[in-house]
Design an enzyme around this catalytic site. Structure first.
Site, short mmCIF file in Angstrom:
data_model
loop_
_atom_site.label_atom_id
_atom_site.label_comp_id
_atom_site.label_asym_id
_atom_site.label_seq_id
_atom_site.Cartn_x
_atom_site.Cartn_y
_atom_site.Cartn_z
N LEU A 29 0.83 -1.21 0.00
CA LEU A 29 0.00 0.00 0.00
C LEU A 29 0.87 1.27 0.00
O LEU A 29 0.78 2.09 0.92
CB LEU A 29 -0.89 -0.04 1.24
CG LEU A 29 -2.17 0.78 1.29
CD1 LEU A 29 -3.16 0.31 0.26
CD2 LEU A 29 -2.78 0.71 2.69
N PRO A 30 1.70 1.44 -1.04
CA PRO A 30 2.50 2.67 -1.06
C PRO A 30 1.58 3.87 -1.18
O PRO A 30 0.60 3.81 -1.95
CB PRO A 30 3.37 2.50 -2.32
CG PRO A 30 2.61 1.56 -3.19
CD PRO A 30 1.88 0.63 -2.23
N HIS A 31 1.84 4.91 -0.42
CA HIS A 31 0.93 6.06 -0.51
C HIS A 31 1.62 7.34 -0.09
O HIS A 31 2.59 7.32 0.66
CB HIS A 31 -0.32 5.82 0.35
CG HIS A 31 -0.03 5.55 1.80
ND1 HIS A 31 0.25 4.30 2.26
CD2 HIS A 31 0.06 6.37 2.86
CE1 HIS A 31 0.47 4.36 3.56
NE2 HIS A 31 0.38 5.61 3.96
N ALA A 32 1.11 8.44 -0.59
CA ALA A 32 1.66 9.73 -0.21
C ALA A 32 0.66 10.83 -0.49
O ALA A 32 -0.13 10.76 -1.43
CB ALA A 32 2.95 10.01 -0.98
#
Lengths: 151, 89
Positions: free
Chosen positions: A63-66
């Site tokens: 769940l890469p997120h930014a």
């Protein structure tokens, strides 16, 4: 405003073997779709988040997120990687990866998207639908319906 | 069944690192601990990061912690953890 997810943001077995390669491929897709104003900034913000703590979750999820000044509108990119990519989860590699990229100003959106997604990811039926889908269209349909209650 | 409420101290809520630290601490205890957002009362397993994320808890929200096999000390320890700013650690 565009939908948060579209066919071109779905990558099925992209030719990548590491987390960083995959993140770059997903950012490329977002950029081509016109959702990114500053690619380097987004990559930096995603890396900073992974640095704090890897975003792998139990059950094969990444769940890469930014929240990033390099993002124009709230977007989800999705990748399915049969061989799996290491996202740092204790139970193994991730094969279903969701990238959540939202503009720097929308913290509430960001949290809401992650919570809605997590609520679906608890259910194995959601994950198996994503694993069995044969094209991006089906993936977009499953996520739109299950996560965002859209037909 | 023991219960206790706690107000979330982490600036970003129970998310990312705070969610991970909480799940790990619960796993270490080897007891079943559940949490819910006050008002929702939808209890989830606090040893799962995914379950914690699904609550969508933000800074200043109050959560209820409950368990049928943890000691009061263990519940209080989890409450203290939730109330601290885990992002700053």
């Amino acid at each position: 405003m565009n939908e948060i997810l579209e066919d071109s943001l779905v990558l099925l077995d992209p030719p990548v073997s590491t987390k960083n390669e995959l993140i770059e491929a997903m950012v490329n897709a977002l950029e081509v779709a016109g959702r990114v104003s500053d690619r380097q900034q987004l990559l930096k913000d995603l890396a900073a988040r992974e640095e704090i703590m890897a975003t792998g979750l139990e059950g094969g999820i990444g769940l890469p997120h930014a929240r990033s000044a390099g993002v124009k509108e709230a977007s989800i990119a999705f990748a399915r990687v049969g061989a799996g990519v290491d996202f740092g989860s204790a139970d193994g590699k991730a094969d279903l990866i969701f990238m959540i990229a939202v503009p720097a100003t929308s913290e509430a959106d960001h949290m809401k998207i992650i919570a809605s997604l997590a609520r679906r990811l608890i259910h194995d039926s959601f994950k198996s639908s994503l694993r069995m889908a044969t094209n991006p269209d089906e993936i977009v349909a499953v996520i739109s319906k299950e996560v965002f209650n859209k037909k | 069944m023991l219960m206790k409420t706690a107000t979330v101290g982490s600036r970003i809520g129970l998310h990312a690192r705070p969610a991970t630290l909480l799940a790990e601490r619960v796993q270490d205890k080897g007891v079943e601990i559940e949490i819910a957002k006050v008002g929702d009362d939808d209890f989830v397993d606090a040893s799962s990061i995914l379950m914690i994320l699904s609550l969508g808890v933000t800074h200043g929200d109050t959560v209820t912690i409950r368990s049928s096999d943890a000691t009061i000390e263990q519940i209080e320890e989890i409450a203290t953890l939730i109330e601290s700013d885990l992002d700053a650690e």
